[in-house]
Design a protein around this motif. Structure first.
Motif, short mmCIF file in Angstrom:
data_model
loop_
_atom_site.label_atom_id
_atom_site.label_comp_id
_atom_site.label_asym_id
_atom_site.label_seq_id
_atom_site.Cartn_x
_atom_site.Cartn_y
_atom_site.Cartn_z
N LEU A 2 -25.81 32.87 -35.96
CA LEU A 2 -26.23 31.81 -36.88
C LEU A 2 -25.78 32.13 -38.30
O LEU A 2 -25.30 31.25 -39.02
CB LEU A 2 -27.75 31.67 -36.86
N ASN A 3 -25.93 33.37 -38.68
CA ASN A 3 -25.51 33.79 -40.02
C ASN A 3 -24.00 33.63 -40.18
O ASN A 3 -23.53 33.11 -41.19
CB ASN A 3 -25.94 35.23 -40.27
N ALA A 4 -23.24 34.06 -39.19
CA ALA A 4 -21.78 33.95 -39.26
C ALA A 4 -21.35 32.49 -39.32
O ALA A 4 -20.43 32.12 -40.07
CB ALA A 4 -21.14 34.64 -38.06
N LEU A 5 -22.02 31.64 -38.55
CA LEU A 5 -21.72 30.21 -38.57
C LEU A 5 -22.02 29.63 -39.95
O LEU A 5 -21.24 28.85 -40.50
CB LEU A 5 -22.52 29.49 -37.49
N GLU B 290 -24.71 21.85 -46.96
CA GLU B 290 -25.96 21.37 -46.34
C GLU B 290 -26.11 21.91 -44.92
O GLU B 290 -27.18 22.37 -44.55
CB GLU B 290 -26.00 19.84 -46.34
N GLU B 291 -25.04 21.85 -44.15
CA GLU B 291 -25.07 22.39 -42.79
C GLU B 291 -25.30 23.89 -42.82
O GLU B 291 -26.07 24.43 -42.02
CB GLU B 291 -23.76 22.11 -42.06
N ALA B 292 -24.60 24.57 -43.73
CA ALA B 292 -24.73 26.02 -43.84
C ALA B 292 -26.17 26.40 -44.14
O ALA B 292 -26.71 27.33 -43.52
CB ALA B 292 -23.81 26.55 -44.93
N LEU B 293 -26.80 25.71 -45.06
CA LEU B 293 -28.17 26.03 -45.44
C LEU B 293 -29.12 25.95 -44.25
O LEU B 293 -29.98 26.81 -44.08
CB LEU B 293 -28.63 25.11 -46.57
N GLU C 10 -32.45 28.91 -40.43
CA GLU C 10 -32.80 29.23 -39.04
C GLU C 10 -32.62 30.72 -38.77
O GLU C 10 -33.47 31.36 -38.15
CB GLU C 10 -31.95 28.40 -38.07
N ALA C 11 -31.53 31.30 -39.25
CA ALA C 11 -31.28 32.73 -39.07
C ALA C 11 -32.34 33.56 -39.79
O ALA C 11 -32.83 34.56 -39.25
CB ALA C 11 -29.88 33.10 -39.57
N TYR C 12 -32.70 33.15 -40.99
CA TYR C 12 -33.70 33.86 -41.78
C TYR C 12 -35.05 33.86 -41.06
O TYR C 12 -35.69 34.89 -40.91
CB TYR C 12 -33.81 33.21 -43.16
N LEU D 175 -19.40 27.79 -42.48
CA LEU D 175 -19.61 26.43 -43.00
C LEU D 175 -19.64 26.42 -44.53
O LEU D 175 -19.07 25.52 -45.15
CB LEU D 175 -20.91 25.86 -42.43
N ALA D 176 -20.30 27.40 -45.13
CA ALA D 176 -20.35 27.47 -46.59
C ALA D 176 -18.95 27.65 -47.16
O ALA D 176 -18.60 27.04 -48.18
CB ALA D 176 -21.26 28.61 -47.03
#
Length: 76
Positions: free
Chosen positions: A31-34, A45-48, A53-55, A38-39
């Motif tokens: 999730l973090n890598a994704l 917005e998608e990245a956030l 979710e990862a956090y 995206l960022a």
């Protein structure tokens, strides 16, 4: 841009695989890598959403390493 498309495909596949395997620790990493991918593509917005979710997942896992990595990456 082609490299970002490839990175997006690979990180999405990794996330799907780790979810199917039930490996929550690696799912958090994926999730973090994704989110980073995206960022980097300007899709903030998608990245956030994926960072959040990862956090949250790292918090529930009690995993300090993914937690600080996700937090650091959210500072983009």
């Amino acid at each position: 841009e082609e490299r970002f498309d490839e990175a997006l495909r690979i990180t999405t596949q990794a996330l799907t695989l780790h979810r199917e395997l039930g490996d929550r620790y690696e799912e958090c990493n994926a999730l973090n890598a994704l989110a980073v991918t995206l960022a980097s593509m300007g899709r903030h917005e998608e990245a956030l959403g994926h960072f959040q979710e990862a956090y949250e997942m790292a918090l529930t896992l009690g995993a300090s390493t993914p937690l600080w990595i996700v937090f650091a990456n959210m500072q983009w």
